[in-house]
Enzyme design. Structure first.
Site, short mmCIF file in Angstrom:
data_model
loop_
_atom_site.label_atom_id
_atom_site.label_comp_id
_atom_site.label_asym_id
_atom_site.label_seq_id
_atom_site.Cartn_x
_atom_site.Cartn_y
_atom_site.Cartn_z
N GLU A 80 0.68 -0.99 -0.41
CA GLU A 80 0.20 0.13 0.16
C GLU A 80 0.92 0.70 -0.17
O GLU A 80 0.83 2.55 -0.56
CB GLU A 80 -1.01 -0.16 1.15
N GLU A 111 9.53 -21.38 6.62
CA GLU A 111 9.88 -20.77 7.72
C GLU A 111 10.87 -20.88 8.59
O GLU A 111 11.91 -20.53 9.20
CB GLU A 111 8.22 -20.51 8.42
#
Length: 301
Positions: A80, A111
């Site tokens: 954004e 991960e």
């Protein structure tokens, strides 16, 4: 070995023993408590925002790095920044363990893959900011990103939901958001994820304000790349400059769609002067407008 708070198994009246309505209320209470936990991290997040703004001003880059649900929170915030605050996209990097998922499958073993970090290390430079998230504070991928970033001379902002964890020990700017145990044990997409999302929103929005990309509560450095944002830009220029929509539209066209210079053009200055003023005042619209008002007042005396 005691479990971290985010992994603790809830005691008492389990969520699956409740009616659907009571379970919904229980979930919402957990979300509200997670947001409340972010308040305690506000000072650390403010410091992080200042670091981010300084890096952007210096032409350095922001890197968001995380795995799993934390990676999704990082992706949402980073994606954004260009549209909301006009941060150049080449100064924003998103590093998600295993890559950004393109379907409903997000493998969990990524991960643990510390070797994957070597592929992103080449993008890091001294003076960059690396924002690393992990609810547990112990995720191998996140820790290795932090170590490599520091070796590169970058600053690490580490966000974790458990205190006293390795990420917070490694980070240059540690941010602990101590959320309560999840109502569904270990499901950190719930409270911990909500807290991370709020923390990232807070930090990046403060960065935008620090850079002068917010004026009178409006996104004056927005990238107007759709009809809605074009209308919003037109309204901002008209309101802030105090001109008609026709005059605002003409100023926006002259400024190639850039709201800040368009506002200054709409107040009566030439585009070259508008750009020069913004450079002089580090992109801060308020001082630019004050300078124009002062010059107009002095000229009328």
């Amino acid at each position: 070995m005691p479990l971290p708070t985010t992994e603790t198994v809830p005691a008492g009246d389990y969520i699956d023993a409740r009616t659907a309505l009571h379970a919904a209320t229980f979930l919402l209470d957990g979300q509200l408590a997670a947001i409340d936990a972010v308040k305690h991290a506000a000072p650390a997040l403010s410091k992080g925002a200042q670091r981010m703004a300084s890096a952007i001003r210096a032409g350095r880059s922001l890197h968001y790095a995380a795995a799993g649900s934390s990676g999704l929170m990082a992706l949402a915030d980073a994606s954004e920044l260009h549209g909301t605050f006009g941060i150049p996209s080449d100064q924003i990097n998103i590093h998600m363990a295993g890559g950004v998922p393109v379907d409903g499958y997000m493998p969990g073993d990524t991960e643990d893959d510390e070797t994957a970090v070597a592929q992103i290390a080449e993008k890091m430079r001294a003076g960059d900011i690396v924002i690393v998230l992990t609810a547990s504070g112990t995720t191998p991928y996140a820790l290795e990103v932090s170590r490599i970033a520091q070796r590169k001379g970058a600053t690490v902002i580490g966000i974790a939901n458990n205190s006293g964890t390795p990420l917070l020990d490694l980070a240059d700017e540690p941010v602990c958001i101590q959320t309560a145990p999840e109502v569904i044990a270990g499901s950190t997409r719930l409270g911990a994820g909500t807290a991370q999302k709020a923390a990232l929103n807070l930090m990046s929005s403060l960065m935008g304000i620090e850079l002068g990309h917010v004026y009178r509560g409006e996104m004056v450095n927005v990238i107007a790349d759709n009809a809605k944002l074009v209308r919003r830009s037109l309204g901002m220029v008209a309101r802030i400059a105090g001109v008609s929509e026709d005059a605002a539209e003409a100023a926006i066209a002259q400024a190639d769609g850039r709201v800040k210079p368009a506002i200054l053009v709409a107040t009566g200055c030439q585009l070259e002067q508008a750009l020069s003023l913004l450079e002089q005042h580090s992109g801060q619209l308020g001082p630019c407008l004050a300078s124009l008002t002062s010059n107009q007042t002095n000229g009328s005396n």
